[in-house]
Design an enzyme around this catalytic site. Structure first.
Site, PDB file in Angstrom:
ATOM      1  N   GLN A  12       0.825  -1.218   0.000  1.00 15.17           N
ATOM      2  CA  GLN A  12       0.000   0.000   0.000  1.00 15.17           C
ATOM      3  C   GLN A  12       0.857   1.265   0.000  1.00 15.17           C
ATOM      4  O   GLN A  12       0.747   2.121  -0.884  1.00 15.17           O
ATOM      5  CB  GLN A  12      -0.915   0.003   1.231  1.00 15.17           C
ATOM      6  CG  GLN A  12      -1.586   1.358   1.490  1.00 15.17           C
ATOM      7  CD  GLN A  12      -2.278   1.446   2.836  1.00 15.17           C
ATOM      8  OE1 GLN A  12      -3.479   1.238   2.895  1.00 15.17           O
ATOM      9  NE2 GLN A  12      -1.550   1.736   3.903  1.00 15.17           N
ATOM     10  N   SER A  84       4.119  -7.151   7.172  1.00 19.13           N
ATOM     11  CA  SER A  84       3.426  -5.916   7.545  1.00 19.13           C
ATOM     12  C   SER A  84       2.176  -6.106   8.394  1.00 19.13           C
ATOM     13  O   SER A  84       1.497  -5.125   8.702  1.00 19.13           O
ATOM     14  CB  SER A  84       3.041  -5.149   6.269  1.00 19.13           C
ATOM     15  OG  SER A  84       2.183  -5.933   5.461  1.00 19.13           O
ATOM     16  N   SER A 125       6.573   2.178  13.507  1.00 15.11           N
ATOM     17  CA  SER A 125       5.174   1.869  13.775  1.00 15.11           C
ATOM     18  C   SER A 125       4.774   2.255  15.185  1.00 15.11           C
ATOM     19  O   SER A 125       5.568   2.131  16.127  1.00 15.11           O
ATOM     20  CB  SER A 125       4.935   0.363  13.592  1.00 15.11           C
ATOM     21  OG  SER A 125       3.656  -0.010  14.051  1.00 15.11           O
ATOM     22  N   GLU A 127       3.016   0.516  16.901  1.00 17.07           N
ATOM     23  CA  GLU A 127       3.039  -0.738  17.662  1.00 17.07           C
ATOM     24  C   GLU A 127       4.236  -0.799  18.604  1.00 17.07           C
ATOM     25  O   GLU A 127       4.228  -1.570  19.565  1.00 17.07           O
ATOM     26  CB  GLU A 127       3.062  -1.936  16.714  1.00 17.07           C
ATOM     27  CG  GLU A 127       1.757  -2.178  15.981  1.00 17.07           C
ATOM     28  CD  GLU A 127       0.664  -2.747  16.886  1.00 17.07           C
ATOM     29  OE1 GLU A 127       0.988  -3.554  17.774  1.00 17.07           O
ATOM     30  OE2 GLU A 127      -0.507  -2.378  16.692  1.00 17.07           O
ATOM     31  N   TYR A 149       5.576  -8.118  15.843  1.00 19.71           N
ATOM     32  CA  TYR A 149       5.731  -7.025  14.873  1.00 19.71           C
ATOM     33  C   TYR A 149       6.273  -5.775  15.558  1.00 19.71           C
ATOM     34  O   TYR A 149       7.211  -5.123  15.073  1.00 19.71           O
ATOM     35  CB  TYR A 149       4.377  -6.744  14.216  1.00 19.71           C
ATOM     36  CG  TYR A 149       4.365  -5.573  13.260  1.00 19.71           C
ATOM     37  CD1 TYR A 149       4.730  -5.733  11.928  1.00 19.71           C
ATOM     38  CD2 TYR A 149       3.954  -4.303  13.685  1.00 19.71           C
ATOM     39  CE1 TYR A 149       4.705  -4.660  11.049  1.00 19.71           C
ATOM     40  CE2 TYR A 149       3.919  -3.235  12.810  1.00 19.71           C
ATOM     41  CZ  TYR A 149       4.300  -3.417  11.496  1.00 19.71           C
ATOM     42  OH  TYR A 149       4.267  -2.346  10.628  1.00 19.71           O
ATOM     43  N   HIS A 179      -2.861   3.655   9.146  1.00 18.14           N
ATOM     44  CA  HIS A 179      -3.245   4.426   7.964  1.00 18.14           C
ATOM     45  C   HIS A 179      -3.747   3.450   6.907  1.00 18.14           C
ATOM     46  O   HIS A 179      -3.134   2.434   6.642  1.00 18.14           O
ATOM     47  CB  HIS A 179      -2.086   5.268   7.450  1.00 18.14           C
ATOM     48  CG  HIS A 179      -0.801   4.530   7.288  1.00 18.14           C
ATOM     49  ND1 HIS A 179      -0.055   4.083   8.363  1.00 18.14           N
ATOM     50  CD2 HIS A 179      -0.128   4.141   6.180  1.00 18.14           C
ATOM     51  CE1 HIS A 179       1.021   3.454   7.918  1.00 18.14           C
ATOM     52  NE2 HIS A 179       0.999   3.464   6.606  1.00 18.14           N
TER      53      HIS A 179
END
Length: 316
Positions: A12, A84, A125, A127, A149, A179
């Site tokens: 993306q 991802s 990220s 995360e 991740y 996003h």
């Protein structure tokens, strides 16, 4: 003409970034593990497949990375590659850590070894922060990741910071909150919701089954966020930035907007199943993106409601 190498160009963010850089007059090179066999559907969907020079590149292989850098001699390298999906990382923790952490290290070390004046962007990220409760995370918030991740992204973040400090590499990390866009695959919950809502609106009698819909996230629009990536590398000083809208919503709010957009009441079509819950998850994600606004002049131009509606409209 500036040259940019995008690692992970088929995803993306890679596709939207390639489109942005082409519009800015760059020669864009897209790295993929198998450039001959990959379909590059997202590049085709954006109408730019023929404008991107594709190169076979495995970022987990140092020799492959170094050869590509010496051949292309890019002005800017964007590292968007690696596994991802947060959910998938619980099933594939080794592959996740290797593709993200080792891949980032190989890119940094190849830039150092090549001695080329390359500016490097690393996709970080939210995360990494883990669960901060109601605290809005900024660049000084400690990392306490709660997924393989997040652990991998945290390791990559500190690698970038170390190379920037120790070797004066022009390297920056964007700590991106969620996003979304129509280019998301259906393994991501937002696209799963949009796809199901559109099918139900077109006559399907299915019920959409989800995990925890009370989680809260800061959702933005992916094309806005790739603009921030580019702006980071135009800034005179490399640094790290939180990129987000600054507004948090529950997943149930996102579901509501999606189903409203197709003229349905979501509660008639959605059920939850505890077996879909992750082993560990983040209850809420809040962001404070003031630094990006002050130093880069970047601000998200779309809200969660905009994102949900646009994903439906571009699918139906």
């Amino acid at each position: 003409m500036k040259k940019a190498l995008i690692c992970g160009v088929s995803g993306q963010d890679g596709a939207y970034l390639a489109k942005l850089l082409l519009e800015k007059g760059y020669a864009v090179y897209g790295g993929s593990r198998d450039a001959q066999m990959a379909s590059f559907g997202n590049l085709k969907r954006l109408g730019i497949r023929q404008n991107v020079e594709l190169v076979s590149l495995s970022i987990s292989d140092f020799r492959s990375v170094l050869q590509t850098l010496l051949k292309v001699k890019p002005d800017e390298v964007y590292n968007l590659a690696g596994q991802s999906s947060v959910g998938l990382s619980f099933e594939q923790p080794v592959e996740t850590l290797e593709s993200i952490s080792i891949g980032t290290l190989n890119l940094l070390e190849a830039i150092r070894f090549s001695n080329l004046p390359i500016k490097f962007y690393n996709a970080g990220s939210s995360e990494c922060f883990g669960d901060t409760g109601s605290l809005a995370a900024d660049e000084m918030t400690p990392f306490r990741p709660r997924s393989p991740y997040g652990v991998a992204k945290a390791a990559a973040f500190w690698q970038v910071a170390n190379y920037r400090e120790a070797y004066q590499i022009q390297a920056s990390t964007g700590i991106l909150f969620n996003h979304e866009s129509p280019l998301r695959p259906e393994r991501f919950v937002t696209q799963k919701i949009v796809a199901a809502a559109c099918r139900i609106a077109n006559g399907s009698n299915e019920t959409l089954t989800l995990g925890n819909i009370d989680i809260a996230r800061d959702w933005g629009w992916a094309p806005d966020y790739v603009e921030a990536m580019w702006q980071m590398l135009q800034h005179e000083k490399p640094d790290d930035y939180v990129i987000a809208t600054g507004h948090t919503h529950k997943l149930s709010d996102f579901i509501n907007v999606v189903f409203q957009t197709v003229g349905l009441n979501w509660q008639d079509h959605v059920q939850t199943d505890a077996s879909f819950f992750r082993p560990t998850d983040i209850a809420e994600g809040h962001a404070h993106p003031a630094k990006a606004r002050l130093q880069l002049g970047w601000k998200a131009s779309h809200t969660m409601e905009d994102v949900a509606r646009m994903m439906v409209e571009q699918r139906s």
